[in-house]
Write an enzyme that holds these catalytic residues in place. Structure first.
Site, PDB file in Angstrom:
ATOM      1  N   ASP A  62      -4.455  -7.490   5.931  1.00 21.33           N
ATOM      2  CA  ASP A  62      -5.174  -6.728   4.900  1.00 21.33           C
ATOM      3  C   ASP A  62      -4.989  -7.415   3.554  1.00 21.33           C
ATOM      4  O   ASP A  62      -4.176  -8.335   3.422  1.00 21.33           O
ATOM      5  CB  ASP A  62      -4.713  -5.264   4.857  1.00 21.33           C
ATOM      6  CG  ASP A  62      -3.186  -5.106   4.798  1.00 21.33           C
ATOM      7  OD1 ASP A  62      -2.494  -6.105   4.522  1.00 21.33           O
ATOM      8  OD2 ASP A  62      -2.692  -3.995   5.019  1.00 21.33           O
ATOM      9  N   ASN A 129       2.405   7.088   4.867  1.00 21.96           N
ATOM     10  CA  ASN A 129       1.460   8.148   5.237  1.00 21.96           C
ATOM     11  C   ASN A 129       0.880   7.938   6.635  1.00 21.96           C
ATOM     12  O   ASN A 129      -0.101   8.571   7.011  1.00 21.96           O
ATOM     13  CB  ASN A 129       0.325   8.217   4.203  1.00 21.96           C
ATOM     14  CG  ASN A 129      -0.464   6.917   4.115  1.00 21.96           C
ATOM     15  OD1 ASN A 129      -0.178   5.968   4.843  1.00 21.96           O
ATOM     16  ND2 ASN A 129      -1.451   6.873   3.247  1.00 21.96           N
ATOM     17  N   HIS A 131      -0.378   5.045   7.812  1.00 21.18           N
ATOM     18  CA  HIS A 131      -1.422   4.021   7.924  1.00 21.18           C
ATOM     19  C   HIS A 131      -0.897   2.774   8.625  1.00 21.18           C
ATOM     20  O   HIS A 131       0.315   2.523   8.662  1.00 21.18           O
ATOM     21  CB  HIS A 131      -2.040   3.688   6.560  1.00 21.18           C
ATOM     22  CG  HIS A 131      -1.222   2.835   5.637  1.00 21.18           C
ATOM     23  ND1 HIS A 131      -1.279   2.957   4.272  1.00 21.18           N
ATOM     24  CD2 HIS A 131      -0.328   1.828   5.856  1.00 21.18           C
ATOM     25  CE1 HIS A 131      -0.486   2.075   3.706  1.00 21.18           C
ATOM     26  NE2 HIS A 131       0.118   1.376   4.651  1.00 21.18           N
ATOM     27  N   GLU A 136      -6.156   4.007   6.266  1.00 19.54           N
ATOM     28  CA  GLU A 136      -5.518   5.205   5.725  1.00 19.54           C
ATOM     29  C   GLU A 136      -5.812   6.424   6.606  1.00 19.54           C
ATOM     30  O   GLU A 136      -6.709   6.366   7.468  1.00 19.54           O
ATOM     31  CB  GLU A 136      -6.046   5.454   4.300  1.00 19.54           C
ATOM     32  CG  GLU A 136      -5.808   4.305   3.317  1.00 19.54           C
ATOM     33  CD  GLU A 136      -4.373   4.230   2.796  1.00 19.54           C
ATOM     34  OE1 GLU A 136      -3.437   4.694   3.488  1.00 19.54           O
ATOM     35  OE2 GLU A 136      -4.186   3.689   1.693  1.00 19.54           O
TER      36      GLU A 136
END
Ligand code: GLP
Length: 232
Positions: A62, A129, A131, A136
């Site tokens: 990413d 979270n 991800h 996400e």
């Protein structure tokens, strides 16, 4: 999904040695590498243990939409934490051109490079979270490589990595291509990841916690240190 646990100090050497074994001399491999704090000691152990990337096509997982050269960018982190520690460059290096226009075309280009041979291995970190990459919460299992709006905690990560300004967007390999990898290693360390790792391993499988989709993969493994595996 298998879980392998190592002591806090044993974790990095174990992952490094595993990667050395996965990338034998003369064997062409296509591997996607996460950046961030988690894999750094493992990559250092890989290099210190004689690891080399001469036969490996490296795919960046990413990238933040930050200007080229920004120290918080993932390509900069990958260079610092892995590429510069290895004796010679990788066979090929696939990164994102976040200044390309339109960015959707750049995402499709990257997806084509992924699909031209697939991934032998995806090395992932776990977001606080849930991800993976920048997929996400809300990311379905079939999402493509795409531009994403970043969760505030992911933006904070960029600042922690040294970004000169907080990015609001990024590009990530999508869930579809990650889940199509022949093998997946989810690297998780530290007690601050214990609660989310517990959700990944025991909670519902679905887009609320994208990493939970790894439980449906036939060859995914969580490689964690002990502090990350004690539910709090
Ligand atoms: C970051 C990146 C991910 C990374 C994850 C965990 O925001 N988008 O690729 O794996 O969050 O980061 P860290 O290892 O620093 O906790």
């Amino acid at each position: 999904m298998k879980l392998e646990t190592f002591g806090r100090n044993e974790w990095a050497p174990a992952v490094g040695a595993r990667l050395v074994a996965f990338l034998p001399d003369g064997r062409h491999r296509r591997v996607c590498f996460a950046t961030g704090s988690t894999p750094e000691p493992a990559y250092a152990a890989f290099a210190a243990g004689g690891g080399a990337l001469d036969d490996t096509e490296v795919f960046l997982l990413d990238e933040f939409l930050l200007p080229r050269g920004d120290p918080g960018r993932c390509d900069e982190m990958l260079a610092r934490s892995l590429l510069e520690l290895c004796p010679s460059p990788p066979l090929a290096l696939h990164t994102f051109d976040v200044s390309a226009e339109p960015l959707d075309d750049e995402c499709r280009r990257y997806e084509r490079e992924l699909d031209a041979g697939g991934l032998d291995l995806a090395i992932l970190g776990l977001g606080a979270n849930g991800h993976i990459g920048m997929n996400e919460p809300g990311s379905a299992a079939d999402t493509p490589t795409r531009v994403v709006d970043l969760h505030p905690t992911t933006q904070q990560n960029a600042a922690r990595y040294g970004a000169t300004s907080p990015p609001s967007r990024g590009i990530t390999i999508g869930m579809r291509a990650v889940l199509a990898a022949a093998e997946i290693w989810l690297l998780v360390t530290g007690e601050h990841k214990a609660a989310i790792l517990n959700q990944v391993l025991t909670g519902p499988i679905g887009p609320d916690v994208p990493a939970s989709f790894l439980r449906d993969h036939p060859n995914a493994i969580v490689i964690a240190d002990e502090p990350a595996t004690i539910p709090r």
